[in-house]
Design an enzyme around this catalytic site. Structure first.
Site, PDB file in Angstrom:
ATOM      1  N   ALA A 192       0.865  -1.170   0.000  1.00  0.00           N
ATOM      2  CA  ALA A 192       0.000   0.000   0.000  1.00  0.00           C
ATOM      3  C   ALA A 192       0.907   1.227   0.000  1.00  0.00           C
ATOM      4  O   ALA A 192       2.072   1.135   0.411  1.00  0.00           O
ATOM      5  CB  ALA A 192      -0.881  -0.013   1.242  1.00  0.00           C
TER       6      ALA A 192
ATOM      7  N   GLY B 246       0.750  -5.128   0.700  1.00  0.00           N
ATOM      8  CA  GLY B 246      -0.400  -5.226  -0.212  1.00  0.00           C
ATOM      9  C   GLY B 246      -0.041  -5.868  -1.544  1.00  0.00           C
ATOM     10  O   GLY B 246      -0.914  -6.421  -2.226  1.00  0.00           O
TER      11      GLY B 246
ATOM     12  N   GLU C 127      -0.156  -9.511  -0.890  1.00  0.00           N
ATOM     13  CA  GLU C 127      -1.588  -9.822  -0.723  1.00  0.00           C
ATOM     14  C   GLU C 127      -2.299  -9.854  -2.072  1.00  0.00           C
ATOM     15  O   GLU C 127      -3.165 -10.704  -2.306  1.00  0.00           O
ATOM     16  CB  GLU C 127      -2.226  -8.787   0.214  1.00  0.00           C
TER      17      GLU C 127
ATOM     18  N   GLU D 233       4.499  -5.382   7.262  1.00  0.00           N
ATOM     19  CA  GLU D 233       3.686  -4.364   7.946  1.00  0.00           C
ATOM     20  C   GLU D 233       4.108  -4.132   9.391  1.00  0.00           C
ATOM     21  O   GLU D 233       4.028  -3.004   9.889  1.00  0.00           O
ATOM     22  CB  GLU D 233       2.195  -4.758   7.902  1.00  0.00           C
TER      23      GLU D 233
END
Ligand code: CO8
Length: 260
Positions: A67, A112, A115, A135
């Site tokens: 992200a 992300g 993911e 993270e």
């Protein structure tokens, strides 16, 4: 449909979707998540003759480095939860897409990005690919399904280690663990991806869709786990540690976490 951060190419029934924010290592900002939703909800389903999709990242260095940390400034518990839910919904759309979606992982697939790759049905990695859920280094947890999907690929023990340490896997380790289907030299990545999808394109589309939905059904999505992740993610975005983690990244220094 036009996009700011995605480029879409069509080739023999395969849509090649490239996340195109090379300077930010293709980090998923809000606009890119929105565009991914548009692509999977409105664009791809309405194109005739499409049998499958490849997702890759622009440039030689990254698939998606996570992200967009620069958009984390000002996140709090409530909007953290909302953003996590919004991303999870888009990734679920990818996972349940009735045609094969393959991640061609051409470099870093972190946070992300890992993911996103895990939400795809298949993963082919170039030899320089690196995978991880870093993270915790920012004082948060994965928010786009990472805590739930990593377990499915590598098992609870290894998933726990990777999620707690934030350590990265190289392409070979990811292959050994079952996280990626194939590893190839960088120059052969797209050809390998296309050849797998061309083989699948010779099968019946209804059967292909049936395999995807049935394999997904096995996991019966423990919705509590995903809901739990959204709530736990929101909790982390409400902390001082998270502000410190994101600021330290932007300022290119080590984070100093205090537990607040
Ligand atoms: N967000 C924003 N910018 C990024 C990101 C990112 N995730 N990753 C890299 N960039 C930018 C850098 O800031 C840098 O920009 P600039 O040149 O303007 O300083 C540029 O890309 C190149 O990066 P580096 O100079 O850091 O390149 P290196 O080769 O030194 O390092 C790494 C490459 C190892 C990939 C390093 O960039 C890195 O560690 N990136 C961050 C990886 C990360 O922590 N990802 C997880 C983010 S959190 C997340 O994904 C949570 C998902 C759920 C969110 C739910 C709701 C929001």
């Amino acid at each position: 449909m036009s996009y700011q951060n995605l480029s879409v190419q069509e080739e023999n029934g395969i849509l090649i979707l490239t996340i195109s924010r090379e300077k930010a290592l293709n980090a998923l900002n809000g606009q890119t998540i929105l565009e991914l939703r548009q692509f999977f909800a409105e664009d791809a389903p309405n194109r005739d003759g499409i049998r499958s999709i490849i997702i890759t990242g622009a440039g030689p260095k990254a698939f998606v480095a996570g992200a967009d940390i620069k958009e984390f400034v000002g996140l709090d518990a409530e909007n953290g939860r909302q953003l996590s839910q919004r991303g999870q919904d888009v990734f679920r759309m990818i996972e349940t897409f009735p045609k094969p979606v393959l991640a061609a992982v051409n470099g870093f697939a972190l946070g992300g990005g890992c993911e996103l790759a895990m939400a795809c049905h298949l993963r082919v990695a170039s030899e320089n690919a690196r995978f991880g859920q870093p993270e915790v280094n920012l004082g948060i947890i994965p928010g786009y399904g990472g805590t739930q999907r990593l377990i499915q690929y590598v098992g609870k023990g290894k998933a726990m280690e990777l999620l707690l340490t934030g350590d990265m896997l190289d392409a070979r380790e990811a292959h050994t663990l079952g996280l990626v289907n194939h590893v190839v030299p960088a120059g052969e990545l797209l050809d390998k991806a296309k050849s797998i999808l061309q083989k699948i394109a010779t099968k019946g589309p209804v059967a292909v869709a049936g395999v995807i939905s049935s394999v997904n059904a096995y996991f019966q999505y423990n919705e509590d786990g995903f809901d739990h992740e959204v709530r736990a993610f929101g909790k982390t975005t409400g902390t001082e540690d998270f502000k410190e983690g994101a600021t330290a990244f932007i300022e290119k220094r080590q984070a100093n976490f205090t537990g607040k």
